[in-house]
Design a protein around this motif. Structure first.
Motif, PDB file in Angstrom:
ATOM      1  N   LEU B 100       0.832  -1.206   0.000  1.00 32.74           N
ATOM      2  CA  LEU B 100       0.000   0.000   0.000  1.00 32.74           C
ATOM      3  C   LEU B 100       0.861   1.248   0.000  1.00 32.74           C
ATOM      4  CD1 LEU B 100      -2.878  -1.024   2.428  1.00 32.74           C
ATOM      5  CD2 LEU B 100      -3.040  -0.620  -0.031  1.00 32.74           C
ATOM      6  N   SER B 109      -5.063   2.382  -8.866  1.00 28.59           N
ATOM      7  CA  SER B 109      -4.628   1.021  -8.587  1.00 28.59           C
ATOM      8  C   SER B 109      -5.773   0.027  -8.718  1.00 28.59           C
ATOM      9  CB  SER B 109      -4.028   0.943  -7.178  1.00 28.59           C
ATOM     10  OG  SER B 109      -5.018   1.248  -6.229  1.00 28.59           O
ATOM     11  N   ALA B 110      -5.411  -1.189  -9.012  1.00 23.76           N
ATOM     12  CA  ALA B 110      -6.356  -2.297  -9.081  1.00 23.76           C
ATOM     13  C   ALA B 110      -5.613  -3.522  -8.569  1.00 23.76           C
ATOM     14  CB  ALA B 110      -6.810  -2.501 -10.518  1.00 23.76           C
ATOM     15  N   TRP B 111      -6.374  -4.555  -8.168  1.00 19.23           N
ATOM     16  CA  TRP B 111      -5.715  -5.678  -7.492  1.00 19.23           C
ATOM     17  C   TRP B 111      -6.119  -7.017  -8.089  1.00 19.23           C
ATOM     18  CZ3 TRP B 111      -2.432  -4.446  -3.379  1.00 19.23           C
ATOM     19  CH2 TRP B 111      -2.472  -3.088  -2.980  1.00 19.23           C
ATOM     20  N   LEU B 122      -8.468  -6.640   1.203  1.00 18.96           N
ATOM     21  CA  LEU B 122      -8.748  -5.714   0.111  1.00 18.96           C
ATOM     22  C   LEU B 122     -10.238  -5.407   0.038  1.00 18.96           C
ATOM     23  CD1 LEU B 122      -6.366  -7.172  -2.615  1.00 18.96           C
ATOM     24  CD2 LEU B 122      -6.053  -5.092  -1.282  1.00 18.96           C
ATOM     25  N   ARG B 123     -11.060  -6.415   0.297  1.00 17.96           N
ATOM     26  CA  ARG B 123     -12.508  -6.187   0.267  1.00 17.96           C
ATOM     27  C   ARG B 123     -12.922  -5.242   1.384  1.00 17.96           C
ATOM     28  NH1 ARG B 123     -15.363 -11.914  -0.224  1.00 17.96           N
ATOM     29  NH2 ARG B 123     -14.948 -12.387  -2.404  1.00 17.96           N
ATOM     30  N   THR B 125     -11.284  -2.945   2.766  1.00 15.98           N
ATOM     31  CA  THR B 125     -10.886  -1.553   2.539  1.00 15.98           C
ATOM     32  C   THR B 125     -11.415  -1.019   1.211  1.00 15.98           C
ATOM     33  OG1 THR B 125      -8.783  -2.421   1.737  1.00 15.98           O
ATOM     34  CG2 THR B 125      -8.819  -1.620   3.988  1.00 15.98           C
ATOM     35  N   HIS B 126     -12.343  -1.780   0.603  1.00 19.03           N
ATOM     36  CA  HIS B 126     -13.014  -1.353  -0.627  1.00 19.03           C
ATOM     37  C   HIS B 126     -12.044  -1.011  -1.746  1.00 19.03           C
ATOM     38  CE1 HIS B 126     -16.656  -1.444   1.658  1.00 19.03           C
ATOM     39  NE2 HIS B 126     -16.099  -0.654   2.566  1.00 19.03           N
ATOM     40  N   GLN B 127     -11.092  -1.885  -1.972  1.00 19.64           N
ATOM     41  CA  GLN B 127     -10.173  -1.694  -3.091  1.00 19.64           C
ATOM     42  C   GLN B 127     -10.811  -2.262  -4.354  1.00 19.64           C
ATOM     43  OE1 GLN B 127      -7.325  -0.117  -2.874  1.00 19.64           O
ATOM     44  NE2 GLN B 127      -7.000  -0.034  -0.656  1.00 19.64           N
ATOM     45  N   ASN B 128     -10.265  -1.833  -5.481  1.00 20.54           N
ATOM     46  CA  ASN B 128     -10.753  -2.306  -6.766  1.00 20.54           C
ATOM     47  C   ASN B 128     -10.107  -3.664  -7.090  1.00 20.54           C
ATOM     48  OD1 ASN B 128     -11.543  -2.643  -9.380  1.00 20.54           O
ATOM     49  ND2 ASN B 128     -10.223  -1.036 -10.208  1.00 20.54           N
ATOM     50  N   VAL B 129     -10.825  -4.749  -6.792  1.00 13.41           N
ATOM     51  CA  VAL B 129     -10.271  -6.087  -6.996  1.00 13.41           C
ATOM     52  C   VAL B 129     -10.740  -6.644  -8.337  1.00 13.41           C
ATOM     53  CG1 VAL B 129     -10.082  -8.429  -6.086  1.00 13.41           C
ATOM     54  CG2 VAL B 129     -10.207  -6.501  -4.515  1.00 13.41           C
TER      55      VAL B 129
END
Lengths: 137, 285
Positions: B100, B109-111, B122-123, B125-129
Motif C-alpha cells: 500500500l 490502482s487495481a488488485w 482488500l474487500r 478496505t473497498h479496493q478495486n479487486v
C-alpha cells in the motif's frame, strides 16, 4: 579440451547439470548437434529426445518444449518438463497414449482435442526415448 | 490474587492450548521442509530465464509483442500473493502495508488477489479487486498458477491497466521472510549501461519473433509461479515459528501459574496449621 556446460532446468527443478562433450537436441526445426565453441544460438524446442555424450557414454532424456540457450561454453535447456530415459514408466506412457488416442477418435472438440493431442505427443516421445534406451547395449 | 482452584484450572487450559500449538508446529515444520525445498529447486529456472531475456534486450522490439510495450502509467495492477490461513505472524500484514505504501504513489490502482487473507483485507478496505484466487494448494504446480498469470496478461494487453506489479513474501530463511514488490509487466529488460557489455550476436531458430513470442509469456507464468512458491515457503516458515513461540509462551505461563498455585497451597496449609495450633492453645487455657 574445452568443456560444454549443460544445464537442463524445468520450472520445478534442475533436472541435469554436467560438463559434457556433445548435446543433440530436438529443436523446433529439427534435431541439432552442439559441440563446444558453438555460436550463440537461441532456439525453440519440440518434444523429443535429448542426447548427451560424455566420454564415450551416451545418456538420453525426454524433453517437452521450451527453448535452449547456446553459447561457446554452455547449453542451457529451459523446458516445461524433462525426464531421464531410465525414469520413464513405459506402462504409464502406453496407457496415456491409448487414452489420448481414444479421446481423439471419439471426436474432435475444442480444448479437449488440443489437450489430447499434446498428451499423445508426450506419450509417444516418452515411449520412443525409452525404447531407444533399451535397444542400446 | 486468583484462588488456588482457579490457578489449577488455568494450568489445565493452558496445557490444552500448548498441546494444540505443538501439534500445529509439527505440521507446519513438515510442510515447511517441503515448501522450502520446492522454492530452492525452482529458483534457477526463473533466474536463467531472466539472464536470457537480458541477453535478448537488443532484439526485444516492442512491435513483436504487446508484453514489451511501455505506456504512460495511469493505472497499476498489483498481484498480491498472501496466505489462505492466518496464524502466520505478521507476514500478511507486513506485505500489505509495504504494498500500500508503494501504491500510494500510483495514480490509480487495481488488485489481483491471491490467497484468502489478502482477498479479505482488500474487500474490507473497498479496493478495486479485478480477480480473486483463493485456495492455491500447498504444493502448487504451474497449472495452478497459470490462471493468475493469464488474468494479469489479459488486463495488461486489453489496456485496462498500464503496469502490473507482483507483491509477495520472499523466502530468505526460516526466520526471515521479506515483503517484495517488483514490476512484472511491461517486460522490459533490466536497465544496464550498454557500454559495459557487448551484446551477444545471437542466431535465432526459427527467427527472433517466434522465439521471443514463446519466451515472453513463459517468463510471466514462471515469475508468478515462483512468487507463489516463495509465498508458500514463507507461510509455513512463519507459521512454524509462530507456533513454536506460542508453545514456548504456554510453557512459561504454565510454570508461572504452577509457582503461584504452589505458593497458594503452601499459604493455605500454613494458615490451617496456625488455626489448629491456636485452637489447641485456646482449649488448654
Amino acid at each position: 579440451m574445452p568443456g560444454l556446460r549443460l544445464e537442463i532446468i524445468t520450472p520445478e527443478r534442475v533436472v541435469h547439470q554436467d560438463d559434457v562433450d556433445m548435446v543433440i537436441a530436438p529443436g523446433s526445426e529439427g534435431y541439432l548437434g552442439i559441440l563446444p565453441h558453438h555460436a550463440p544460438l537461441l532456439t525453440a524446442l519440440g518434444h523429443g529426445e535429448l542426447r548427451v555424450k560424455k566420454g564415450g557414454t551416451e545418456t538420453s532424456l525426454a524433453v517437452f518444449g521450451g527453448f535452449m540457450d547456446i553459447g561457446p561454453d554452455h547449453v542451457v535447456v529451459l523446458t516445461d518438463a524433462a525426464e531421464h530415459a531410465e525414469e520413464i514408466d513405459e506402462q504409464r506412457a502406453e496407457a496415456a497414449r491409448a487414452r489420448a488416442k481414444a479421446a481423439l477418435e471419439a471426436g474432435p472438440v475444442g480444448v479437449d482435442e488440443q489437450r489430447a493431442r499434446a498428451e499423445l505427443s508426450r506419450a509417444i516421445t516418452r515411449l520412443r526415448v525409452s525404447e531407444r534406451r533399451r535397444r542400446r547395449p | 490474587m486468583p484462588s488456588e482452584r482457579e490457578l489449577r484450572r488455568r494450568i489445565r487450559s493452558v496445557k490444552n492450548i500448548q498441546q494444540l500449538t505443538r501439534a500445529m508446529q509439527l505440521v507446519a515444520a513438515s510442510k515447511m521442509r517441503r515448501a522450502q525445498e520446492a522454492v530452492l529447486a525452482a529458483r534457477p529456472f526463473e533466474a536463467r530465464l531472466r539472464t536470457v531475456l537480458n541477453d535478448l534486450a537488443p532484439y526485444a522490439d516492442p512491435e513483436i509483442s504487446p508484453l514489451l510495450r511501455k505506456r504512460p502509467v495511469k493505472k497499476v495492477a498489483v498481484i498480491l500473493v498472501t496466505t489462505d490461513r492466518g496464524l502466520v505472524g505478521p507476514m500478511n500484514v507486513n506485505l500489505l502495508r509495504a504494498t500500500l505504501r508503494q501504491m500510494a504513489q500510483a495514480p490509480g490502482s487495481a488488485w489481483i488477489a491471491v490467497g484468502r487473507k489478502g482477498i479479505g483485507s482488500l474487500r474490507r478496505t473497498h479496493q478495486n479487486v479485478l480477480a480473486e484466487f483463493p485456495g492455491i494448494p500447498d504444493r502448487p504446480t504451474t497449472g495452478d498458477t497459470n490462471a493468475i498469470a493469464r488474468a494479469a496478461v489479459d488486463e495488461f494487453v486489453s489496456g485496462n491497466v498500464d503496469e502490473v506489479h507482483l507483491a509477495f513474501t520472499r523466502f530468505i530463511n526460516t526466520l526471515r521472510q521479506e515483503p517484495t514488490i517488483r514490476r512484472l509487466l511491461p517486460l522490459a529488460p533490466e536497465e544496464e549501461d550498454d557500454d559495459t557489455r557487448v551484446p551477444k550476436q545471437y542466431i535465432f531458430e526459427p527467427d527472433p519473433e517466434t522465439v521471443l513470442r514463446q519466451i515472453l509469456p513463459r517468463l510471466i507464468e514462471v515469475a508468478v509461479y515462483q512468487a507463489v512458491l516463495e509465498s508458500k515457503a514463507s507461510q509455513f516458515s512463519a507459521q512454524m515459528v509462530a507456533m513454536r513461540n506460542a508453545t514456548d509462551a504456554a510453557g512459561d505461563l504454565i510454570s508461572d501459574y504452577t509457582l503461584a498455585a504452589n505458593k497458594a497451597r503452601q499459604g493455605r496449609i500454613t494458615k490451617e496449621m496456625l488455626e489448629i495450633a491456636t485452637g489447641a492453645e485456646a482449649l488448654k487455657g
